[in-house]
Design an enzyme around this catalytic site. Structure first.
Site, PDB file in Angstrom:
ATOM      1  N   HIS A 166     -16.202  17.642 -70.086  1.00  0.00           N
ATOM      2  CA  HIS A 166     -15.550  18.956 -69.986  1.00  0.00           C
ATOM      3  C   HIS A 166     -16.553  20.079 -70.258  1.00  0.00           C
ATOM      4  CE1 HIS A 166     -11.998  16.365 -71.329  1.00  0.00           C
ATOM      5  NE2 HIS A 166     -11.577  16.848 -70.181  1.00  0.00           N
ATOM      6  N   LEU A 196     -11.283  17.295 -75.565  1.00  0.00           N
ATOM      7  CA  LEU A 196     -12.498  17.682 -74.835  1.00  0.00           C
ATOM      8  C   LEU A 196     -13.709  16.858 -75.255  1.00  0.00           C
ATOM      9  CD1 LEU A 196     -11.961  21.557 -74.918  1.00  0.00           C
ATOM     10  CD2 LEU A 196     -11.355  19.938 -73.091  1.00  0.00           C
ATOM     11  N   GLY A 241     -14.450  17.909 -62.077  1.00  0.00           N
ATOM     12  CA  GLY A 241     -15.404  16.823 -62.188  1.00  0.00           C
ATOM     13  C   GLY A 241     -15.261  15.811 -61.060  1.00  0.00           C
TER      14      GLY A 241
HETATM   15  P1  AMP Z   1      -8.927  16.002 -67.808  1.00  0.00           P
HETATM   16  O1  AMP Z   1      -8.913  16.728 -69.128  1.00  0.00           O
HETATM   17  O2  AMP Z   1      -9.166  14.536 -67.925  1.00  0.00           O
HETATM   18  O3  AMP Z   1      -7.741  16.372 -66.959  1.00  0.00           O
HETATM   19  O4  AMP Z   1     -10.202  16.550 -67.022  1.00  0.00           O
HETATM   20  C1  AMP Z   1     -10.407  17.928 -66.836  1.00  0.00           C
HETATM   21  C2  AMP Z   1     -11.583  18.127 -65.915  1.00  0.00           C
HETATM   22  O5  AMP Z   1     -12.738  17.543 -66.489  1.00  0.00           O
HETATM   23  C3  AMP Z   1     -11.383  17.472 -64.545  1.00  0.00           C
HETATM   24  O6  AMP Z   1     -11.939  18.311 -63.544  1.00  0.00           O
HETATM   25  C4  AMP Z   1     -12.172  16.193 -64.688  1.00  0.00           C
HETATM   26  O7  AMP Z   1     -12.647  15.686 -63.467  1.00  0.00           O
HETATM   27  C5  AMP Z   1     -13.327  16.674 -65.550  1.00  0.00           C
HETATM   28  N1  AMP Z   1     -13.959  15.539 -66.221  1.00  0.00           N
HETATM   29  C6  AMP Z   1     -13.352  14.570 -66.974  1.00  0.00           C
HETATM   30  N2  AMP Z   1     -14.250  13.654 -67.381  1.00  0.00           N
HETATM   31  C7  AMP Z   1     -15.455  14.046 -66.866  1.00  0.00           C
HETATM   32  C8  AMP Z   1     -16.783  13.508 -66.925  1.00  0.00           C
HETATM   33  N3  AMP Z   1     -17.057  12.377 -67.575  1.00  0.00           N
HETATM   34  N4  AMP Z   1     -17.763  14.170 -66.280  1.00  0.00           N
HETATM   35  C9  AMP Z   1     -17.505  15.323 -65.591  1.00  0.00           C
HETATM   36  N5  AMP Z   1     -16.272  15.886 -65.504  1.00  0.00           N
HETATM   37  C10 AMP Z   1     -15.264  15.252 -66.135  1.00  0.00           C
END
Ligand code: AMP
Length: 280
Positions: free
Chosen positions: A37, A33, A147
């Site tokens: 996140h 995270l 995101g």
């Molecule tokens: P992940 O753990 O990469 O699967 O991401 C989990 C959630 O966090 C997803 O909805 C992503 O789009 C969001 N997310 C990841 N990186 C970012 C970021 N830099 N800004 C905003 N949301 C993010």
């Protein structure tokens, strides 16, 4: 903060929160995270009485030769981050809990998955759509927060939530960036110091294209060319794609005549990075 590893107790806890009258906000993640996140958790906290985060590195969305084994995992740090964000429950199941032997059902979203990352990561979006559908069934939330960083994924999830009557409102949250513009990502940890400096060229190129559109450039091919040029000039890399697409259908546009999304995927060393911005 409750930490739940099994499907039955997770669903029971969410049902109980709903019975008590709480609006349930859900933030699905793969852990490792970061502030991106946390921004989703904060958005959930602002509007929901009960905030649930899932931490699950989903094997079915990684292709052969991708980084499933190497993907960063640090549950204790992640739990501390969730506590700091005032999360009520973390669902962190083992793989067998989500995929018991014998599973024969997958979710495929047509159309939206065919372009951009689709051809470069065969099966990826089926893995995403399947696990998100399962998570929506396990955590029957009122709102789920995703995101814009993963723009194609966001569109795929909006589509499946509507098509499959999931009854959950999808809330899109803006990308959180490092000071130099690099979109935060768990995969940024793979970058060497030199690669990390080079990686700032992705967002810089996207912002430049957005400015060119604001200044009146309408020719998508010319915009794509200038983005590619800027990224290639920053150092050795492999560009999977740079595309300007309709933000609803993700179909490529030739002339920028309204809102568009500029999307890219670039490999720097062994790290595949994606980013996008809205323009027009
Ligand atoms: P992940 O753990 O990469 O699967 O991401 C989990 C959630 O966090 C997803 O909805 C992503 O789009 C969001 N997310 C990841 N990186 C970012 C970021 N830099 N800004 C905003 N949301 C993010």
């Amino acid at each position: 903060m409750r930490i739940v590893k099994q499907v039955g107790p997770a669903r029971a806890a969410v049902m109980e929160a709903r019975r008590r009258g709480s609006l349930v906000g859900f933030v699905p993640t793969m852990g490792a995270l970061h502030a991106g996140h946390v921004s989703l958790m904060q958005a959930a906290r602002e509007s929901c009485g009960c905030v649930v985060v899932s931490i699950f590195v989903n094997p079915t969305q990684f292709g052969p030769g991708e980084d499933f084994q190497a993907y960063p995992r640090n549950l204790q740090t992640d739990l501390d981050i969730c506590r700091g964000a005032d999360v009520d429950m973390v669902f962190a199941p083992p793989v067998e809990e989500v995929y018991p032997p014998g599973a024969a059902t997958t979710v495929h979203v047509a159309g939206l998955t065919e372009g951009l990352c689709g051809p470069h990561r065969p099966g990826h979006f089926d893995g995403v759509a399947t696990v998100v559908t399962k998570l929506f069934n396990i955590i029957p939330a009122d709102r789920a927060f995703f995101g814009e960083k993963d723009f194609q994924q966001l569109k795929v999830i909006e589509r499946l939530a509507f098509d499959l009557n999931c009854g959950v409102q999808i809330v899109a949250c803006p990308s959180v960036r490092e000071a130099d513009g690099l979109a935060m990502s768990s995969r940024n940890a793979y970058l060497s110091a030199a690669e990390r400096r080079q990686a700032a060229s992705l967002s810089a190129a996207l912002f430049e294209a957005r400015d060119q559109i604001a200044a009146g450039q309408r020719d998508a091919a010319a915009l794509v060319e200038s983005v590619r040029h800027r990224i290639e000039n920053a150092g050795p890399c492999r560009i999977d794609y740079v595309e300007i697409v309709d933000p609803h259908t993700l179909a490529p546009v030739r002339i920028v005549a309204g809102p568009v999304r500029i999307c890219l995927a670039v490999r720097i060393g062994r790290t595949r990075l994606i980013d996008n911005v809205g323009a027009g």
